[in-house]
Design a protein around this motif. Structure first.
Motif, PDB file in Angstrom:
ATOM      1  N   LEU A 270      12.967  -0.082 -51.358  1.00 32.46           N
ATOM      2  CA  LEU A 270      12.465   0.814 -50.498  1.00 32.46           C
ATOM      3  C   LEU A 270      12.360   2.339 -51.061  1.00 32.46           C
ATOM      4  CD1 LEU A 270      11.957   0.658 -46.700  1.00 32.46           C
ATOM      5  CD2 LEU A 270      14.592   1.709 -47.157  1.00 32.46           C
ATOM      6  N   ILE A 271      11.290   3.175 -50.789  1.00 33.43           N
ATOM      7  CA  ILE A 271      10.375   4.003 -50.604  1.00 33.43           C
ATOM      8  C   ILE A 271      10.332   4.753 -49.302  1.00 33.43           C
ATOM      9  CG2 ILE A 271       8.614   5.917 -51.551  1.00 33.43           C
ATOM     10  CD1 ILE A 271       8.526   3.405 -54.078  1.00 33.43           C
ATOM     11  N   ALA A 272      11.426   5.800 -49.118  1.00 33.83           N
ATOM     12  CA  ALA A 272      11.625   6.145 -47.078  1.00 33.83           C
ATOM     13  C   ALA A 272      12.240   7.138 -47.694  1.00 33.83           C
ATOM     14  CB  ALA A 272      11.874   4.925 -46.885  1.00 33.83           C
ATOM     15  N   PRO A 273      12.181   7.919 -46.486  1.00 34.88           N
ATOM     16  CA  PRO A 273      12.950   9.095 -45.946  1.00 34.88           C
ATOM     17  C   PRO A 273      14.214   8.999 -46.122  1.00 34.88           C
ATOM     18  CG  PRO A 273      11.097   8.984 -44.534  1.00 34.88           C
ATOM     19  CD  PRO A 273      10.980   7.909 -45.244  1.00 34.88           C
ATOM     20  N   THR A 274      15.049  10.036 -46.806  1.00 33.08           N
ATOM     21  CA  THR A 274      16.151  10.487 -46.780  1.00 33.08           C
ATOM     22  C   THR A 274      17.246   9.470 -45.697  1.00 33.08           C
ATOM     23  OG1 THR A 274      16.220  11.988 -48.145  1.00 33.08           O
ATOM     24  CG2 THR A 274      18.268  11.382 -47.333  1.00 33.08           C
ATOM     25  N   ASP A 275      16.607  10.230 -44.381  1.00 34.45           N
ATOM     26  CA  ASP A 275      17.142   9.390 -43.110  1.00 34.45           C
ATOM     27  C   ASP A 275      16.599   8.202 -42.396  1.00 34.45           C
ATOM     28  OD1 ASP A 275      14.938  11.175 -43.040  1.00 34.45           O
ATOM     29  OD2 ASP A 275      14.501  12.434 -41.032  1.00 34.45           O
ATOM     30  N   GLN A 290      12.413  12.980 -43.266  1.00 39.89           N
ATOM     31  CA  GLN A 290      11.014  12.056 -42.601  1.00 39.89           C
ATOM     32  C   GLN A 290      10.164  13.341 -41.959  1.00 39.89           C
ATOM     33  OE1 GLN A 290      10.324   8.918 -39.457  1.00 39.89           O
ATOM     34  NE2 GLN A 290      12.291   9.361 -39.783  1.00 39.89           N
ATOM     35  N   ASP A 291       8.992  13.221 -42.179  1.00 43.84           N
ATOM     36  CA  ASP A 291       8.024  14.678 -42.401  1.00 43.84           C
ATOM     37  C   ASP A 291       8.122  15.236 -42.994  1.00 43.84           C
ATOM     38  OD1 ASP A 291       7.575  12.721 -39.876  1.00 43.84           O
ATOM     39  OD2 ASP A 291       8.631  13.629 -38.734  1.00 43.84           O
ATOM     40  N   ASP A 292       8.685  15.790 -44.150  1.00 41.76           N
ATOM     41  CA  ASP A 292       7.995  16.715 -45.021  1.00 41.76           C
ATOM     42  C   ASP A 292       7.161  16.587 -45.922  1.00 41.76           C
ATOM     43  OD1 ASP A 292       8.645  18.526 -47.174  1.00 41.76           O
ATOM     44  OD2 ASP A 292      10.612  18.354 -47.505  1.00 41.76           O
ATOM     45  N   THR A 319       4.775   5.308 -44.584  1.00 38.28           N
ATOM     46  CA  THR A 319       3.499   6.462 -44.003  1.00 38.28           C
ATOM     47  C   THR A 319       3.799   7.392 -44.022  1.00 38.28           C
ATOM     48  OG1 THR A 319       3.154   4.687 -42.204  1.00 38.28           O
ATOM     49  CG2 THR A 319       2.091   3.729 -44.171  1.00 38.28           C
ATOM     50  N   THR A 320       3.263   7.609 -43.852  1.00 39.16           N
ATOM     51  CA  THR A 320       2.923   9.486 -43.229  1.00 39.16           C
ATOM     52  C   THR A 320       1.701   9.411 -42.287  1.00 39.16           C
ATOM     53  OG1 THR A 320       1.123  10.641 -44.836  1.00 39.16           O
ATOM     54  CG2 THR A 320       3.851  10.031 -45.476  1.00 39.16           C
ATOM     55  N   THR A 321       1.479  11.269 -41.501  1.00 38.33           N
ATOM     56  CA  THR A 321       0.012  10.789 -40.774  1.00 38.33           C
ATOM     57  C   THR A 321      -0.752  11.481 -41.725  1.00 38.33           C
ATOM     58  OG1 THR A 321      -0.538  13.406 -39.805  1.00 38.33           O
ATOM     59  CG2 THR A 321       1.479  13.359 -40.855  1.00 38.33           C
ATOM     60  N   THR A 322      -2.338  11.560 -41.339  1.00 36.42           N
ATOM     61  CA  THR A 322      -3.262  11.493 -42.502  1.00 36.42           C
ATOM     62  C   THR A 322      -3.699  13.102 -42.380  1.00 36.42           C
ATOM     63  OG1 THR A 322      -4.846  10.139 -40.950  1.00 36.42           O
ATOM     64  CG2 THR A 322      -3.702   9.212 -42.758  1.00 36.42           C
ATOM     65  N   ASP A 323      -2.530  13.558 -41.132  1.00 36.80           N
ATOM     66  CA  ASP A 323      -3.140  15.212 -41.446  1.00 36.80           C
ATOM     67  C   ASP A 323      -2.414  15.967 -42.854  1.00 36.80           C
ATOM     68  OD1 ASP A 323      -3.691  14.567 -38.606  1.00 36.80           O
ATOM     69  OD2 ASP A 323      -1.879  15.130 -37.968  1.00 36.80           O
ATOM     70  N   GLY A 324      -3.190  17.442 -42.794  1.00 34.92           N
ATOM     71  CA  GLY A 324      -3.267  18.213 -43.636  1.00 34.92           C
ATOM     72  C   GLY A 324      -3.178  17.035 -45.047  1.00 34.92           C
TER      73      GLY A 324
END
Ligand code: TXA
Ligand code: MG
Length: 343
Positions: A270-275, A290-292, A319-324
């Protein structure tokens, strides 16, 4: 060939390491070095035989042109036919930095393999003390793709370069981990509307603030034949050995997917945020909180490569947002993945 590891350390005198690297380059050898994005595999951009060695070491398709790295802005006028005003503005604001500009190449200057027969050339000035020192001591442009075997994730540490290329290249300059972790933004400034051919650390939002409207074709639009593309973007990329499926950053969805995968007897990474760690995954590689997005981009390739050192039979990546910089993260994830776990 024995691959030498040259160390550079900001508290030491590194002149010996730079002298050796410059010497290898002048002899027509290839040298791996750190940039602020990923490690590059460099050769003098006007030396045909040296440039051919890059393609051989990486097993890179010959129709995929290389990015030329420079140590100063002033030298650009020696390499290109014309510098459009948008390009001048971009250099002033974003160089040194993770932005490659596609410009009309001066004929007959670069090795034909650098441009892969195109009339344009991609150029950037990297924002990394080691890359800049190397370029400024060499006083010649360095053609350098990412220093991985073609198809594998780009290297963000010297160890990654050795994993892929040990024995095939003269040396690697070990400058520690790279900062951004994803390759530069490629911006074609020869078109009427500047167009992002590959998203990266310099985002559409950052570019538009300086040069006005920028085209950034999405995944769907890129399938259209009329959309301008970087030749390299058509190849499979960044792929670990086990199949990768993308999943939303949502604890319940991850839990459900893990249950289904367990029922199939899979070994799961699993490749995912720590939280969002889930104790039922066999392996967990964190991409930060998450979100960093900056941490996510810095760690993504290391995580994808780490999966290859496990016996995982399937990889779930969030996945993440596609912003920035999320646009660059999602671009690489979609290329690495077989698809979405559920859409
Ligand atoms: O951050 C980076 O850009 C790293 C570091 C080492 O600088 N380099 C890198 O190079 O990612 P590479 O070769 O892995 O990716 C270069 C991309 C490819 O997709 C290639 O097709 C595109 O840039 N490219 C190069 N020259 C081009 C040109 N004249 N026209 C369109 N695309 C070009
Ligand atoms: Mg590459």
């Amino acid at each position: 060939m024995n691959t030498i590891i040259l160390s550079v350390d900001k508290d030491k005198d590194n002149s010996e390491s730079y002298a050796q690297a410059v010497d290898f380059l002048k002899k027509g050898e290839v040298v791996a070095f750190p940039t602020e994005t990923v490690y590059g595999l460099g050769a003098i951009a006007t030396n045909d035989l040296a440039v051919k060695k890059i393609f051989a070491a990486k097993n890179r398709p010959a129709d995929n042109p290389l990015i030329v790295h420079v140590g100063t802005i002033e030298e650009i006028s020696d390499y290109v036919e014309d510098i459009p005003d948008v390009a001048k503005k971009c250099m002033e604001i974003f160089w040194p930095g993770p932005l490659t500009l596609i410009l009309p190449a001066k004929k007959g200057l670069f090795s034909p393999n650098v441009t892969a027969g195109l009339s344009t050339v991609g150029i950037r000035m990297p924002d990394h003390p080691v890359a800049l020192e190397l370029l400024q001591q060499l006083k010649q442009p360095i053609a350098a793709p990412s220093a991985n075997r073609s198809g594998k994730p780009s290297p963000t540490k010297a160890e990654h370069v050795l994993e892929d290329l040990q024995g095939n290249i003269s040396c690697v300059i070990d400058g520690g981990g790279t900062g951004i972790g994803l390759e530069s933004t490629v911006l074609d400034v020869t078109l009427d509307i500047p167009t992002i051919l590959r998203p990266g650390g310099v985002t559409k939002e950052m570019l538009e603030a300086i040069i006005g409207v920028v085209n950034a074709p999405n995944q769907e639009e890129q399938k259209d034949d009329a959309t301008p593309k970087a030749p390299g973007m058509k190849y499979t990329h960044y792929a670990p050995n086990a199949p990768v499926y993308l999943i939303e950053s949502n604890a319940m969805k991850i839990d459900k997917a893990l249950n289904e995968l367990h029922a199939r007897g899979e070994k799961i990474a699993l490749i995912a945020p720590t939280d969002l760690d889930n104790p039922t995954a066999h392996y967990h590689f964190s991409v930060g909180l998450q979100d960093d997005l900056d941490m996510h981009s810095a760690r993504l390739y290391d995580a994808l490569r780490a999966c290859d050192r496990t016996d995982a039979t399937v990889i779930l990546a969030t996945t993440t947002t596609t912003d920035g910089v999320g646009a660059a993260i999602m671009n690489r994830l979609e290329k690495a993945a077989l698809g979405y776990w559920e859409k």
